[in-house]
Enzyme design. Structure first.
Site, PDB file in Angstrom:
ATOM      1  N   HIS A   9       0.813  -1.127  -0.206  1.00  0.00           N
ATOM      2  CA  HIS A   9       0.047  -0.100  -0.338  1.00  0.00           C
ATOM      3  C   HIS A   9       1.037   1.438  -0.042  1.00  0.00           C
ATOM      4  O   HIS A   9       2.018   1.197   0.564  1.00  0.00           O
ATOM      5  CB  HIS A   9      -1.031  -0.339   1.388  1.00  0.00           C
ATOM      6  CG  HIS A   9      -0.331  -0.356   2.820  1.00  0.00           C
ATOM      7  ND1 HIS A   9       0.716   1.015   2.982  1.00  0.00           N
ATOM      8  CD2 HIS A   9       0.362  -1.448   3.195  1.00  0.00           C
ATOM      9  CE1 HIS A   9       0.947   0.778   4.296  1.00  0.00           C
ATOM     10  NE2 HIS A   9       1.042   0.017   4.138  1.00  0.00           N
ATOM     11  N   GLU A  79      -1.806  -7.160   8.422  1.00  0.00           N
ATOM     12  CA  GLU A  79      -0.056  -6.616   8.299  1.00  0.00           C
ATOM     13  C   GLU A  79      -0.163  -7.434  10.004  1.00  0.00           C
ATOM     14  O   GLU A  79      -1.234  -7.955  10.232  1.00  0.00           O
ATOM     15  CB  GLU A  79       0.175  -5.417   8.653  1.00  0.00           C
ATOM     16  CG  GLU A  79       1.163  -5.237   9.386  1.00  0.00           C
ATOM     17  CD  GLU A  79       2.435  -5.686   7.882  1.00  0.00           C
ATOM     18  OE1 GLU A  79       2.184  -6.886   7.327  1.00  0.00           O
ATOM     19  OE2 GLU A  79       3.198  -4.643   7.751  1.00  0.00           O
TER      20      GLU A  79
END
Length: 201
Positions: A9, A79
């Site tokens: 990202h 994550e």
């Protein structure tokens, strides 16, 4: 066999300052949005067998801005859960644990009771993702895309290559870049890493 494209990202406030950003659901910064938009040329006029994204908004927004519409959220692409070290930098942790390494030592529990994760924990999630997508790639389908986070993607890359999860430490991955996992003579390889589209002239 199709390739697997990995997208980290775009920049967030915490990634810009090196703070461990696991489950904290931060938005992209304006610079991060610009990074995501520059990825669109990579994907224009291409079809993919699947587009998967972390459920966290920094990954989902990156996919949207990169022109990857219709992405499917996968909880296993979250994550690394940094537990009690969420929001801290490595330098901050090493003030009290000078030899600390995330890859080797893991994290303490979060004050809310979450235990955090070890490299092996993240590796098990990466293995589940690979088990779901490898048959699609092996069937000769078009390439696939995963949009997620630095440490998760580094572990996933290690597992794709048949390495232990902690060997993800070998693959530094910057925001708003593309990696390409492929095969050569039937063996898994990295065909590209930390790539950005060339500017149009």
């Amino acid at each position: 066999m199709g390739d697997l494209l990995l997208i980290r990202h775009g920049e967030t406030e915490w990634s810009a300052t090196g703070r461990h950003t696991g489950r904290t659901d931060l938005p992209l910064t304006p610079a991060g949005e610009a990074e995501a938009r520059t990825l669109a040329p990579y994907f224009a006029d291409h079809s993919f067998s699947f587009v998967l994204t972390s459920p966290l908004r920094r990954a989902r927004h990156t996919a949207e801005l990169a022109g990857l519409h219709g992405a499917v959220s996968d909880d296993d692409l979250c994550e690394w859960d940094y537990g009690g070290y969420e929001g801290l930098t490595t330098a901050h942790v090493q003030e009290t644990r000078p030899d600390w390494s995330l890859w080797r030592d893991g994290v303490p529990p979060h004050p809310d009771g979450r235990p955090g994760e070890s490299a092996e924990d993240v590796g098990r999630r990466a293995d589940r993702v690979l088990a779901r997508i490898t048959p699609l790639l092996a069937a000769g389908e078009p390439d696939g895309v995963v949009v997620a986070h630095a440490h998760l993607l580094r572990v996933l890359t290690a597992r794709y290559l048949g390495l232990p999860p902690a060997d993800g430490r070998l693959f530094r991955l910057t925001t708003g870049t593309v990696g390409r996992l492929s095969t050569e003579h039937g063996l898994p390889v990295i065909a590209g890493w930390n790539q950005r589209p060339l500017p149009r002239t």
